[in-house]
Design an enzyme around this catalytic site. Structure first.
Site, PDB file in Angstrom:
ATOM      1  N   TYR A  48     -14.276  19.685  33.454  1.00  0.00           N
ATOM      2  CA  TYR A  48     -13.943  18.373  33.986  1.00  0.00           C
ATOM      3  C   TYR A  48     -13.703  17.408  32.830  1.00  0.00           C
ATOM      4  O   TYR A  48     -14.422  17.439  31.825  1.00  0.00           O
ATOM      5  CB  TYR A  48     -15.067  17.838  34.874  1.00  0.00           C
ATOM      6  CG  TYR A  48     -14.775  16.478  35.477  1.00  0.00           C
ATOM      7  CD1 TYR A  48     -13.831  16.344  36.494  1.00  0.00           C
ATOM      8  CD2 TYR A  48     -15.423  15.340  35.019  1.00  0.00           C
ATOM      9  CE1 TYR A  48     -13.541  15.109  37.045  1.00  0.00           C
ATOM     10  CE2 TYR A  48     -15.137  14.092  35.563  1.00  0.00           C
ATOM     11  CZ  TYR A  48     -14.201  13.986  36.573  1.00  0.00           C
ATOM     12  OH  TYR A  48     -13.912  12.754  37.108  1.00  0.00           O
ATOM     13  N   ASP A  62     -15.844   1.830  30.833  1.00  0.00           N
ATOM     14  CA  ASP A  62     -15.029   2.463  31.873  1.00  0.00           C
ATOM     15  C   ASP A  62     -14.612   1.414  32.901  1.00  0.00           C
ATOM     16  O   ASP A  62     -15.105   1.391  34.030  1.00  0.00           O
ATOM     17  CB  ASP A  62     -15.828   3.588  32.525  1.00  0.00           C
ATOM     18  CG  ASP A  62     -15.026   4.339  33.581  1.00  0.00           C
ATOM     19  OD1 ASP A  62     -13.783   4.320  33.511  1.00  0.00           O
ATOM     20  OD2 ASP A  62     -15.647   4.934  34.487  1.00  0.00           O
ATOM     21  N   ASP A  89      -9.791  12.940  35.513  1.00  0.00           N
ATOM     22  CA  ASP A  89      -9.955  11.667  36.198  1.00  0.00           C
ATOM     23  C   ASP A  89      -8.743  10.790  35.890  1.00  0.00           C
ATOM     24  O   ASP A  89      -8.541  10.370  34.750  1.00  0.00           O
ATOM     25  CB  ASP A  89     -11.250  11.015  35.687  1.00  0.00           C
ATOM     26  CG  ASP A  89     -11.529   9.648  36.270  1.00  0.00           C
ATOM     27  OD1 ASP A  89     -10.711   9.145  37.060  1.00  0.00           O
ATOM     28  OD2 ASP A  89     -12.587   9.089  35.931  1.00  0.00           O
ATOM     29  N   ASP A  91      -8.149   7.861  37.393  1.00  0.00           N
ATOM     30  CA  ASP A  91      -8.449   6.488  37.814  1.00  0.00           C
ATOM     31  C   ASP A  91      -7.646   6.120  39.069  1.00  0.00           C
ATOM     32  O   ASP A  91      -7.619   6.870  40.020  1.00  0.00           O
ATOM     33  CB  ASP A  91      -8.193   5.509  36.672  1.00  0.00           C
ATOM     34  CG  ASP A  91      -9.245   5.595  35.568  1.00  0.00           C
ATOM     35  OD1 ASP A  91     -10.304   6.199  35.822  1.00  0.00           O
ATOM     36  OD2 ASP A  91      -9.011   5.076  34.473  1.00  0.00           O
ATOM     37  N   HIS A 116      -7.790  13.563  40.195  1.00  0.00           N
ATOM     38  CA  HIS A 116      -8.144  12.741  41.353  1.00  0.00           C
ATOM     39  C   HIS A 116      -7.688  11.309  41.143  1.00  0.00           C
ATOM     40  O   HIS A 116      -7.763  10.760  40.048  1.00  0.00           O
ATOM     41  CB  HIS A 116      -9.633  12.833  41.694  1.00  0.00           C
ATOM     42  CG  HIS A 116     -10.597  12.461  40.623  1.00  0.00           C
ATOM     43  ND1 HIS A 116     -10.873  11.157  40.287  1.00  0.00           N
ATOM     44  CD2 HIS A 116     -11.378  13.225  39.808  1.00  0.00           C
ATOM     45  CE1 HIS A 116     -11.781  11.128  39.328  1.00  0.00           C
ATOM     46  NE2 HIS A 116     -12.097  12.373  39.000  1.00  0.00           N
ATOM     47  N   GLU A 118      -8.189   7.464  42.793  1.00  0.00           N
ATOM     48  CA  GLU A 118      -9.204   6.768  43.568  1.00  0.00           C
ATOM     49  C   GLU A 118      -8.649   5.545  44.277  1.00  0.00           C
ATOM     50  O   GLU A 118      -7.525   5.109  44.013  1.00  0.00           O
ATOM     51  CB  GLU A 118     -10.377   6.382  42.670  1.00  0.00           C
ATOM     52  CG  GLU A 118     -10.032   5.360  41.612  1.00  0.00           C
ATOM     53  CD  GLU A 118     -11.097   5.282  40.528  1.00  0.00           C
ATOM     54  OE1 GLU A 118     -11.613   4.176  40.303  1.00  0.00           O
ATOM     55  OE2 GLU A 118     -11.403   6.323  39.906  1.00  0.00           O
ATOM     56  N   CYS A 126     -16.687   1.793  36.833  1.00  0.00           N
ATOM     57  CA  CYS A 126     -17.434   3.028  37.056  1.00  0.00           C
ATOM     58  C   CYS A 126     -17.887   3.121  38.506  1.00  0.00           C
ATOM     59  O   CYS A 126     -18.366   2.140  39.095  1.00  0.00           O
ATOM     60  CB  CYS A 126     -18.645   3.077  36.121  1.00  0.00           C
ATOM     61  SG  CYS A 126     -19.753   4.467  36.428  1.00  0.00           S
ATOM     62  N   ARG A 161     -10.127  10.511  45.592  1.00  0.00           N
ATOM     63  CA  ARG A 161     -11.489  10.002  45.469  1.00  0.00           C
ATOM     64  C   ARG A 161     -11.593   8.699  46.257  1.00  0.00           C
ATOM     65  O   ARG A 161     -10.721   7.827  46.140  1.00  0.00           O
ATOM     66  CB  ARG A 161     -11.828   9.756  44.002  1.00  0.00           C
ATOM     67  CG  ARG A 161     -13.128   8.970  43.800  1.00  0.00           C
ATOM     68  CD  ARG A 161     -13.457   8.801  42.342  1.00  0.00           C
ATOM     69  NE  ARG A 161     -14.112   7.522  42.094  1.00  0.00           N
ATOM     70  CZ  ARG A 161     -14.553   7.119  40.902  1.00  0.00           C
ATOM     71  NH1 ARG A 161     -14.424   7.908  39.861  1.00  0.00           N
ATOM     72  NH2 ARG A 161     -15.120   5.938  40.765  1.00  0.00           N
ATOM     73  N   GLU A 191     -17.260   9.506  46.383  1.00  0.00           N
ATOM     74  CA  GLU A 191     -18.060   9.015  45.270  1.00  0.00           C
ATOM     75  C   GLU A 191     -19.331   8.320  45.747  1.00  0.00           C
ATOM     76  O   GLU A 191     -19.363   7.664  46.784  1.00  0.00           O
ATOM     77  CB  GLU A 191     -17.225   8.049  44.431  1.00  0.00           C
ATOM     78  CG  GLU A 191     -17.945   7.437  43.239  1.00  0.00           C
ATOM     79  CD  GLU A 191     -18.390   8.442  42.203  1.00  0.00           C
ATOM     80  OE1 GLU A 191     -19.213   9.322  42.548  1.00  0.00           O
ATOM     81  OE2 GLU A 191     -17.940   8.348  41.042  1.00  0.00           O
ATOM     82  N   ASN A 213     -20.318  14.630  42.625  1.00  0.00           N
ATOM     83  CA  ASN A 213     -20.468  14.094  41.282  1.00  0.00           C
ATOM     84  C   ASN A 213     -21.956  13.948  40.974  1.00  0.00           C
ATOM     85  O   ASN A 213     -22.624  13.079  41.513  1.00  0.00           O
ATOM     86  CB  ASN A 213     -19.772  12.736  41.182  1.00  0.00           C
ATOM     87  CG  ASN A 213     -19.901  12.102  39.805  1.00  0.00           C
ATOM     88  OD1 ASN A 213     -20.369  12.718  38.859  1.00  0.00           O
ATOM     89  ND2 ASN A 213     -19.483  10.848  39.703  1.00  0.00           N
TER      90      ASN A 213
END
Length: 299
Positions: A48, A62, A89, A91, A116, A118, A126, A161, A191, A213
């Site tokens: 990952y 982040d 990731d 975002d 993914h 989101e 985050c 996500r 998440e 996660n």
């Protein structure tokens, strides 16, 4: 030697086949290419690549400060060093739906096996911090549809996500997960789930794989692989764990260096030179050199 001999297309195909078996696949987070090699050596099923780790690697929080170029570049460096599939990731997709489309194709070109997208507002934060804000469902759906339309390799795993659990509750997360699957998502990343029962509820609500996660110091309890398997989770990630362990060890080593002026007492905690060379496949490079550069004088 050098990079993985397994092509990105083959990694994606094999990943899809294994995911279809229903087994739980373990994806520790790699904080650099070398750690990705170590994850493979230790027998895990995938790697990952965390947005939080990529940000931290640049000395940034982040909060959506990284760019597609930075993420794809680092993702390529990590993915090409291992035979394992790498999920990254992405975002919020780095912009509007057209940007999301470009993001997916760029990540395909970087050799990534899946990504993914989101449903937070952009810039994001985050997923385990308070104060998150999510976009409306229409916007979230447009992002996933754009990603699905842009994808060229059908085996590239498009994961949606959703962060809405922390904003509007579990029922809202389930409703959004269903909508994102209808929009074209191959898998769901719910998440900041708080309990095993919440994971089980999402599992029951959708007919695609789901991801858990297990990040430390967050909203979710740190459930074991067996516990997650029992409620039907298909992928589990530990996104920042290796970086946290490495940075913790580095901090303690620097304290020792300050206090004692040497690191002799830390030798037992270090990766031995021989182990590093083994992980790097140093002998293969040496053999390559000797076959290319032969300085014997012909007689």
């Amino acid at each position: 030697m050098l990079y993985s001999t397994v092509t990105p297309a083959e990694k994606r195909r094999l990943f899809r086949e294994r995911l279809a078996t229903g087994e739980l696949l373990r994806f520790p987070g790699a904080f650099n290419p070398l750690s990705a090699r170590l994850i493979q050596q230790k027998g895990f099923e995938g790697v990952y690549i965390s947005g939080a780790v990529l940000s931290a690697d640049l000395g940034l929080p982040d909060i959506g400060l990284t760019t597609l170029t930075e993420v794809a570049g680092r993702g390529q460096q990590i993915a090409r060093m291992t035979d394992l599939p790498a999920i990254i990731d992405a975002d919020t997709g780095f912009g509007e739906p057209m940007n999301v489309a470009r993001t997916i194709q760029t990540l395909e070109d970087a050799g990534i096996a899946g990504a993914h997208i989101e449903d937070q507002v952009n810039p994001k934060r985050c997923g385990h911090l308070d104060g998150k804000v999510v976009v409306d469902q229409d916007t979230a759906i447009k992002r996933i549809r754009a990603a699905a339309d842009a994808r060229r390799d059908p085996n590239f795993l498009l994961m949606a996500r959703t962060d809405i659990r922390a904003v509007d509750g579990l029922d809202a997360a389930i409703d959004r997960a269903r909508a994102l699957v209808d929009a074209g998502a191959d898998a769901i990343f719910p998440e900041a789930m708080r309990t095993l029962e919440e994971f089980a509820a999402v599992r029951a609500a959708v007919d695609v794989p789901i991801l858990a996660n297990m990040t430390e110091f967050g909203k979710s309890d740190l459930f074991s692989v067996d516990q997650l398997r029992d409620v039907g989770v298909n992928i589990v990630i530990w996104p920042v764990s290796l970086l946290r362990i490495a940075m913790g060890a580095a901090g303690r080593a620097l304290d020792t260096l300050t206090d004692e002026g040497q690191l002799t007492g830390k030798l037992g905690e270090m990766q031995h030179r021989a182990d590093l060379y083994d992980l790097l496949d140093y002998e293969a490079y040496n053999h390559f050199d000797t076959t290319v550069f032969n300085f014997e004088i012909e007689k």
